[in-house]
Design a protein around this motif. Structure first.
Motif, short mmCIF file in Angstrom:
data_model
loop_
_atom_site.label_atom_id
_atom_site.label_comp_id
_atom_site.label_asym_id
_atom_site.label_seq_id
_atom_site.Cartn_x
_atom_site.Cartn_y
_atom_site.Cartn_z
N THR A 139 133.16 32.00 -2.94
CA THR A 139 131.72 32.06 -2.69
C THR A 139 131.37 32.35 -1.23
OG1 THR A 139 131.61 29.71 -2.20
CG2 THR A 139 131.32 30.35 -4.49
N ASN A 140 132.36 32.51 -0.40
CA ASN A 140 132.12 32.77 1.01
C ASN A 140 131.49 31.58 1.73
OD1 ASN A 140 132.73 34.55 2.98
ND2 ASN A 140 130.78 35.65 2.91
N GLY A 141 131.53 30.42 1.11
CA GLY A 141 131.10 29.19 1.78
C GLY A 141 129.67 29.20 2.27
N PRO A 142 129.42 28.46 3.36
CA PRO A 142 128.06 28.34 3.88
C PRO A 142 127.47 29.67 4.34
CG PRO A 142 129.55 26.77 4.94
CD PRO A 142 130.39 27.69 4.13
N GLN A 143 128.33 30.63 4.67
CA GLN A 143 127.77 31.92 5.11
C GLN A 143 127.05 32.65 3.99
OE1 GLN A 143 131.29 31.54 6.00
NE2 GLN A 143 130.57 30.61 7.91
N GLY A 144 127.41 32.33 2.78
CA GLY A 144 126.74 32.98 1.66
C GLY A 144 127.25 34.38 1.43
N ILE A 145 126.69 35.02 0.42
CA ILE A 145 127.11 36.36 0.06
C ILE A 145 125.97 37.32 0.39
CG2 ILE A 145 127.74 37.87 -1.86
CD1 ILE A 145 128.83 35.35 -3.25
N SER A 146 126.29 38.37 1.13
CA SER A 146 125.23 39.33 1.46
C SER A 146 125.61 40.70 0.92
CB SER A 146 125.01 39.35 2.97
OG SER A 146 126.24 39.51 3.62
N GLY A 147 124.69 41.62 1.09
CA GLY A 147 124.92 42.97 0.60
C GLY A 147 124.94 43.07 -0.92
N ILE A 148 124.21 42.18 -1.57
CA ILE A 148 124.16 42.18 -3.03
C ILE A 148 123.43 43.43 -3.51
CG2 ILE A 148 123.32 40.93 -5.04
CD1 ILE A 148 123.54 38.39 -3.33
N ASP A 149 123.94 44.02 -4.58
CA ASP A 149 123.30 45.22 -5.14
C ASP A 149 121.84 44.95 -5.48
OD1 ASP A 149 125.80 46.19 -4.98
OD2 ASP A 149 126.21 46.14 -7.15
N PRO A 150 121.00 45.93 -5.21
CA PRO A 150 119.60 45.75 -5.65
C PRO A 150 119.53 45.81 -7.18
CG PRO A 150 119.94 47.95 -4.79
CD PRO A 150 121.20 47.19 -4.52
N LEU A 151 118.45 45.26 -7.70
CA LEU A 151 118.24 45.34 -9.14
C LEU A 151 118.03 46.80 -9.50
CD1 LEU A 151 115.71 42.41 -9.19
CD2 LEU A 151 117.96 42.36 -10.24
N ARG A 152 118.77 47.25 -10.49
CA ARG A 152 118.52 48.63 -10.91
C ARG A 152 118.89 48.81 -12.38
NH1 ARG A 152 123.50 49.77 -7.85
NH2 ARG A 152 124.96 49.60 -9.56
N VAL A 153 118.12 49.69 -12.99
CA VAL A 153 118.36 50.02 -14.38
C VAL A 153 118.76 51.48 -14.42
CG1 VAL A 153 117.36 50.13 -16.68
CG2 VAL A 153 116.60 48.37 -15.08
N GLY A 202 119.42 35.19 -11.21
CA GLY A 202 119.95 36.54 -11.07
C GLY A 202 118.95 37.47 -10.41
N LEU A 203 117.70 37.38 -10.86
CA LEU A 203 116.66 38.23 -10.27
C LEU A 203 116.49 37.92 -8.78
CD1 LEU A 203 114.01 38.06 -13.13
CD2 LEU A 203 115.43 40.02 -12.52
N PHE A 204 116.56 36.63 -8.48
CA PHE A 204 116.42 36.20 -7.08
C PHE A 204 117.51 36.82 -6.21
CE2 PHE A 204 118.01 33.05 -3.98
CZ PHE A 204 116.91 32.96 -3.14
N ALA A 205 118.76 36.76 -6.71
CA ALA A 205 119.87 37.31 -5.93
C ALA A 205 119.68 38.80 -5.70
CB ALA A 205 121.19 37.04 -6.64
N GLY A 206 119.29 39.53 -6.74
CA GLY A 206 119.12 40.97 -6.61
C GLY A 206 117.96 41.34 -5.69
N PHE A 207 116.93 40.52 -5.74
CA PHE A 207 115.73 40.78 -4.94
C PHE A 207 116.01 40.50 -3.46
CE2 PHE A 207 111.53 38.82 -3.55
CZ PHE A 207 110.96 40.04 -3.22
N GLN A 208 116.62 39.36 -3.20
CA GLN A 208 116.84 38.90 -1.85
C GLN A 208 117.99 39.65 -1.19
OE1 GLN A 208 115.11 36.34 -0.42
NE2 GLN A 208 116.50 34.70 0.19
N GLY A 209 119.00 40.07 -1.98
CA GLY A 209 120.15 40.75 -1.43
C GLY A 209 121.13 39.81 -0.75
N PHE A 210 120.82 38.53 -0.79
CA PHE A 210 121.64 37.55 -0.07
C PHE A 210 121.47 36.17 -0.72
CE2 PHE A 210 121.38 34.17 3.19
CZ PHE A 210 122.70 34.16 3.58
N VAL A 211 122.58 35.49 -0.98
CA VAL A 211 122.45 34.11 -1.44
C VAL A 211 123.34 33.21 -0.60
CG1 VAL A 211 121.90 34.64 -3.85
CG2 VAL A 211 124.29 34.35 -3.17
#
Lengths: 83, 366, 259
Positions: free
Chosen positions: B144-158, B244-253
């Motif tokens: 999970t990459n720890g406290p740094q979180g995960i960035s560069g998450i794919d945007p929501l796309r269909v 899931g929507l939050f992660a795609g929207f924010q691009g970072f969790v």
């Protein structure tokens, strides 16, 4: 974290038996031991996969285990179910 | 009949207003507020999911945000450079929902027979545990990459259509926040639809019966364990989807987004708006997202204008006002701002039902 | 329908203790199909405990419990409801914030099947089932004599109406045995009289009735057979006339200072 402390206090009370003074003391001592020993040995037990930074999760699993297997706690009286 | 047509007009107007909202907000307050509207929709989805658990089935869940976290991390792990996986949204979102649902069952199965206050503590603990794991699963294997979180998450796309980029149709530019607004709106409407349908069904009645009196409900033949588990799983599923929507929207969790405070916030939306009433919960969600933001933006300048300097830090003032508002609402409107229609229905009995009652009166004493 | 002597429920050697206190010791009784069976006794004699045992709220410590030819010891309440035992509660337990209609509709839960999918799609089958549930609930409401609008909240009914609503809700489960815990408590004499008529009508529809009651007049006028509990033991059983003159019963009632 204040409420983590609260959660542990609650766990200790449940472990000993809610409403039982000696139970609360026993629960507190036991939970403390479980936590420290667990945090100390978890690294060895899981081959280094989990470390001592998981110390806080023990209280939670103790809580679940007590509530599931012995809801009255170690020294608690069996509470009659309400009808 | 006339009432029916009126209702239709009302809904059409509401629909147009909802569709036009991002543009109106954009024109009046700027892009930032459209983003806030997006977040409001995410929170409404969360609150509606929690409403099934707390409002319908009466199970106090203080760790609801954990399911949101599971959905968000599922999306983040399967659609980011973290593992080099870039699965499409149509696969990851349902998977996140499924995982969240699985965690709901996993937590619910041993704990749902507990009394209310015990359940609250256990769920609270669960919420924290999930966060601790997210925080620590970066060594020795980095998941999970720890406290740094995960960035560069794919945007929501269909398919080829990405919600993360601006598009232009008919000479109108739709910014990313606008597109997300419409996507979230669609999901929110879906969640509302599901909630409404469930509420007026055999299952919904069983949930409410358990909320009202569990012993009586089981004596009436309701398998309380299964029915409660179903409520838990449904609520968790909604949490997973919005995660899931939050992660795609924010691009970072990061684990920080899933603290106990968030659980409390979502619970406040449900309780403040009106437990068990969908419109109330939506209102609660809107108010608790928009008002604090408005306060944050308004409190500083207002103090400047009044006193010529900032007397109280807007941030702490915001929390103070928030607490005060909650206390006041609970004192004066304990059932929430917009309680369920049941009480109103009672004052205006349905004429058809009343007629049927009169037709079928049966006098036992004769 | 069935021959009147056929046994519906049979309890042998039932024991239930709470800590050191024996709430029921070695109670045996059998109830025949289609009868109205009364259970009386001083306060604290174990009547409600026995009710809770046969409806699955308490697990019995010893003894056997057969219902309609099958053994049902250590079953959950919903299993016993499914088997055909429905009950009311001494201290009314309605779904207070649901409407009268919904209360009865909940009673139909175990005889209907639509799940999540039916609820979401509102398939013709699910809609039809829902319609039938509502129709039956309306019928039952008027059957027990609740004439308020069906969307009255249960908590806003009068005391007597709440007792009747509990009966309607129990009847909605299509029970073979209807177990009523002090249904006439708090009713005036007119209400009690109409309750009596209602219970006789329910019996005439083939439902066996088990009744705990303090109103001795009601018991004597209504029941086919009566059992008397005292300190968790059955001290007498038989037709009302016979029980009324039983010396053990008289001394139990006088000794307790009850009534």
């Amino acid at each position: 974290m204040g409420f983590m402390l609260g959660l542990k206090a609650f766990t200790a009370a449940v472990l000993g038996g809610i409403g039982n003074l000696r139970g609360a003391m026993l629960g507190g001592v036991l939970l403390g031991l479980i936590e420290s020993l667990g945090a100390g040995y978890i690294g060895d037990l899981t081959g280094g996969f989990l470390g001592s930074n998981y110390q806080d999760v023990f209280a939670f699993f103790v809580l679940i285990a007590v509530l599931v297997f012995r809801p009255s706690g170690l020294l608690g009286e069996r509470v009659a179910e309400r009808a | 009949m006339r009432l029916h047509r009126l209702a239709k007009h009302y809904f059409a107007a509401l629909g147009v207003a909802l569709l036009a909202l991002p543009f109106i907000v954009d024109a009046m307050f700027g892009h930032g507020w459209v983003r806030i509207a997006d977040f409001a929709l995410l929170y409404i989805m969360l609150a509606l999911g929690l409403n099934i658990v707390v409002g319908y089935a009466g199970l106090l869940d203080l760790g609801y945000i954990a399911f949101f976290a599971v959905g968000a991390y599922t999306y983040a792990l399967l659609g980011s450079p973290q593992f080099g996986l870039h699965w499409p949204m149509w696969a990851v979102l349902p998977l996140g929902a499924l995982f969240a649902c699985g965690f709901g069952v996993l937590l619910g199965a041993p704990t749902l027979r507990l009394r209310g206050d015990y359940l609250a503590i256990v769920t609270l603990g669960f919420g924290e545990i999930i966060r601790i794991f997210m925080n620590n699963l970066n060594a020795p294997v980095n998941i999970t990459n720890g406290p740094q979180g995960i960035s560069g998450i794919d945007p929501l796309r269909v398919a080829d259509f990405s919600f993360g980029k601006a598009h232009e149709w008919f000479g109108v530019e739709f910014a990313a926040v606008h597109l997300h607004y419409y996507l979230f709106l669609a999901f929110t409407l879906l969640v509302i639809f599901v909630s409404l349908r469930l509420q007026h069904s055999r299952i919904g009645r069983a949930w409410m019966a358990i909320r009202e009196d569990e012993v009586a409900a089981s004596a009436m033949g309701i398998n309380t364990r299964n029915v409660k588990l179903l409520a838990f799983a449904m609520g968790a599923t909604f949490g997973g989807i919005s995660g899931g929507l939050f992660a795609g929207f924010q691009g970072f969790v990061s684990p920080e987004s899933f603290s106990l405070m968030e659980s409390v916030m979502v619970l406040c939306m449900v309780v403040l708006g009106g437990m068990g009433n969908i419109a109330g919960v939506v209102l609660g969600g809107v108010l608790l997202v928009v008002l604090p933001e408005a306060f944050r933006h308004g409190a500083g300048p207002m103090q400047q204008a009044l006193f010529g300097k900032t007397v109280v830090d807007p941030e702490s003032l915001r929390m103070l006002m928030f607490g005060l508002a909650l206390i006041l609402v609970m004192l004066w409107r304990p059932a929430g701002l917009w309680p369920s229609a049941q009480r109103r229905r009672e004052l205006m009995p349905d004429e058809a039902v009343a007629q049927q009652e009169r037709d079928t009166v049966y006098d036992v004493s004769k | 329908m069935t021959s009147p002597s056929e046994t519906l429920i049979e309890l042998t050697g039932i024991c239930k203790r709470f800590g050191g206190l024996a709430a029921l010791s070695d109670v045996s009784l059998h109830i025949r199909r289609g009868e109205i069976y009364g259970l009386i006794g001083p306060n604290g004699a174990g009547k409600t405990t026995l009710f809770n045992v046969i409806t699955g709220l308490y697990q019995l410590d010893a003894g056997t419990f057969n219902f309609a030819g099958r053994a049902y010891a250590h079953c959950k309440p919903h299993v016993l409801a499914q088997a055909g035992i429905a009950r009311t509660f001494q201290n009314i337990r309605l779904f207070a914030n649901m409407t009268t209609l919904e209360n009865v509709m909940v009673g139909r839960h175990l005889r209907t099947h639509s799940g999540i999918w039916g609820a979401l799609t509102r398939s013709p089958a699910a809609r039809e089932e829902e319609r039938v549930i509502a129709e039956r609930a309306h019928q039952l409401l008027s059957y027990v004599g609740i004439r308020r609008p069906a969307n009255t909240l249960a908590k806003n009914l009068s005391y007597g109406e709440q007792r009747r609503l509990e009966i309607a809700r129990a009847l909605a489960t299509d029970p073979m045995l209807l177990a009523l815990d002090e249904p006439a408590a708090g009713m005036n004499s007119t209400e009690t009289e109409s309750l009596k008529t209602l219970l006789q009508d329910i019996r005439s529809q083939g439902v066996t009735v088990l009744l705990i009651e303090h109103d001795v007049k009601l018991i004597m006028g209504l029941c086919d057979r009566v059992a008397v509990l005292d300190y968790g033991k059955k001290i007498a059983e038989g037709v009302p006339e016979q029980v009324r003159n039983d010396p053990a019963v008289i001394s139990a009632y006088l000794g307790c200072g009850d009534d």
